[in-house]
Design a protein around this motif. Structure first.
Motif, PDB file in Angstrom:
ATOM      1  N   GLY A  55      18.026   9.395  50.606  1.00  0.00           N
ATOM      2  CA  GLY A  55      17.670   9.774  51.958  1.00  0.00           C
ATOM      3  C   GLY A  55      18.855  10.236  52.778  1.00  0.00           C
ATOM      4  N   SER A  56      20.021  10.281  52.155  1.00  0.00           N
ATOM      5  CA  SER A  56      21.234  10.652  52.871  1.00  0.00           C
ATOM      6  C   SER A  56      21.391  12.156  53.037  1.00  0.00           C
ATOM      7  CB  SER A  56      22.456  10.089  52.145  1.00  0.00           C
ATOM      8  OG  SER A  56      22.420   8.678  52.097  1.00  0.00           O
ATOM      9  N   SER A  71      11.936  12.798  56.462  1.00  0.00           N
ATOM     10  CA  SER A  71      12.469  11.449  56.338  1.00  0.00           C
ATOM     11  C   SER A  71      11.671  10.699  55.283  1.00  0.00           C
ATOM     12  CB  SER A  71      12.418  10.711  57.683  1.00  0.00           C
ATOM     13  OG  SER A  71      11.086  10.582  58.139  1.00  0.00           O
ATOM     14  N   ARG A  72      12.216   9.590  54.823  1.00  0.00           N
ATOM     15  CA  ARG A  72      11.501   8.802  53.838  1.00  0.00           C
ATOM     16  C   ARG A  72      11.644   7.321  54.136  1.00  0.00           C
ATOM     17  NH1 ARG A  72      13.701  10.400  48.163  1.00  0.00           N
ATOM     18  NH2 ARG A  72      12.251   8.745  47.496  1.00  0.00           N
ATOM     19  N   ASP A  73      10.626   6.588  53.758  1.00  0.00           N
ATOM     20  CA  ASP A  73      10.581   5.148  53.926  1.00  0.00           C
ATOM     21  C   ASP A  73      10.270   4.561  52.559  1.00  0.00           C
ATOM     22  OD1 ASP A  73      10.170   2.504  54.526  1.00  0.00           O
ATOM     23  OD2 ASP A  73       8.704   2.856  56.099  1.00  0.00           O
ATOM     24  N   ASP A  74      11.312   4.175  51.841  1.00  0.00           N
ATOM     25  CA  ASP A  74      11.130   3.676  50.481  1.00  0.00           C
ATOM     26  C   ASP A  74      10.335   2.376  50.439  1.00  0.00           C
ATOM     27  OD1 ASP A  74      14.395   4.755  49.233  1.00  0.00           O
ATOM     28  OD2 ASP A  74      12.487   5.815  49.414  1.00  0.00           O
ATOM     29  N   ASN A  77       6.966   3.600  50.406  1.00  0.00           N
ATOM     30  CA  ASN A  77       6.746   4.729  49.497  1.00  0.00           C
ATOM     31  C   ASN A  77       6.134   5.920  50.226  1.00  0.00           C
ATOM     32  OD1 ASN A  77       7.740   3.101  47.476  1.00  0.00           O
ATOM     33  ND2 ASN A  77       5.810   2.896  46.375  1.00  0.00           N
ATOM     34  N   THR A  78       6.731   6.263  51.332  1.00  0.00           N
ATOM     35  CA  THR A  78       6.179   7.310  52.171  1.00  0.00           C
ATOM     36  C   THR A  78       7.259   8.294  52.616  1.00  0.00           C
ATOM     37  OG1 THR A  78       4.493   5.773  53.003  1.00  0.00           O
ATOM     38  CG2 THR A  78       4.831   7.807  54.233  1.00  0.00           C
ATOM     39  N   VAL A  79       6.904   9.557  52.617  1.00  0.00           N
ATOM     40  CA  VAL A  79       7.764  10.618  53.114  1.00  0.00           C
ATOM     41  C   VAL A  79       7.063  11.277  54.293  1.00  0.00           C
ATOM     42  CG1 VAL A  79       8.934  12.782  52.577  1.00  0.00           C
ATOM     43  CG2 VAL A  79       8.751  10.997  50.839  1.00  0.00           C
ATOM     44  N   TYR A  80       7.832  11.629  55.297  1.00  0.00           N
ATOM     45  CA  TYR A  80       7.272  12.230  56.493  1.00  0.00           C
ATOM     46  C   TYR A  80       7.877  13.598  56.747  1.00  0.00           C
ATOM     47  CZ  TYR A  80       5.997   7.362  57.373  1.00  0.00           C
ATOM     48  OH  TYR A  80       5.499   6.090  57.263  1.00  0.00           O
ATOM     49  N   LEU A  81       7.107  14.418  57.395  1.00  0.00           N
ATOM     50  CA  LEU A  81       7.599  15.694  57.887  1.00  0.00           C
ATOM     51  C   LEU A  81       7.185  15.802  59.344  1.00  0.00           C
ATOM     52  CD1 LEU A  81       9.086  18.344  57.134  1.00  0.00           C
ATOM     53  CD2 LEU A  81       6.819  19.363  56.818  1.00  0.00           C
ATOM     54  N   GLN A  82       8.142  15.610  60.225  1.00  0.00           N
ATOM     55  CA  GLN A  82       7.894  15.755  61.646  1.00  0.00           C
ATOM     56  C   GLN A  82       8.079  17.214  62.022  1.00  0.00           C
ATOM     57  OE1 GLN A  82       6.922  13.413  64.049  1.00  0.00           O
ATOM     58  NE2 GLN A  82       6.708  15.266  65.300  1.00  0.00           N
TER      59      GLN A  82
END
Length: 122
Positions: A55-56, A71-74, A77-82
């Protein structure tokens, strides 16, 4: 093997915002780079954004840079696209994808979701 499912698409007015989510299965989620791609009517699928395993590192298409944030939230187990400051040209089916490599090529990703439609009205 990773399975991904996108959600959050819909209709939004130009200048508005929308957040897409990509839920991934498997405990190896954190080992994959996760990317967003999109395909507008009559066009080829194109790269939008990608985030590295840690995520860096993030990379964006020039067309969305400064407006979209991946962004991601391990833990979940979720990835976001704002997506902010949306334009009619952003209208497309958005796909979430997982791959072992950080790449901007559609053929470089290994696992794909079914897509979620984003429509931006003028």
């Amino acid at each position: 093997q990773v399975q991904v499912v996108e959600s959050g698409g819909g209709l939004v007015q130009a200048g508005g915002s929308l957040r897409l989510s990509c839920a991934a299965s498997g405990r190896t989620f954190s080992s994959y780079a996760m990317g967003w791609f999109r395909q507008a009517p009559g066009k080829e699928r194109e790269f939008v954004a990608i985030i590295s395993w840690s995520g860096s590192s993030t990379f964006y298409a020039d067309s969305v840079k400064g407006r979209f944030t991946i962004s991601r939230d391990d833990a979940n187990n979720t990835v976001y696209l704002q997506m902010n400051s949306l334009k009619p040209e952003d209208t497309a089916v958005y796909y979430c994808a997982a791959g072992e490599q950080v790449t901007m090529r559609t053929d470089g990703m290994d696992y794909w979701g079914k897509g979620t439609l984003v429509t931006v009205s003028s």
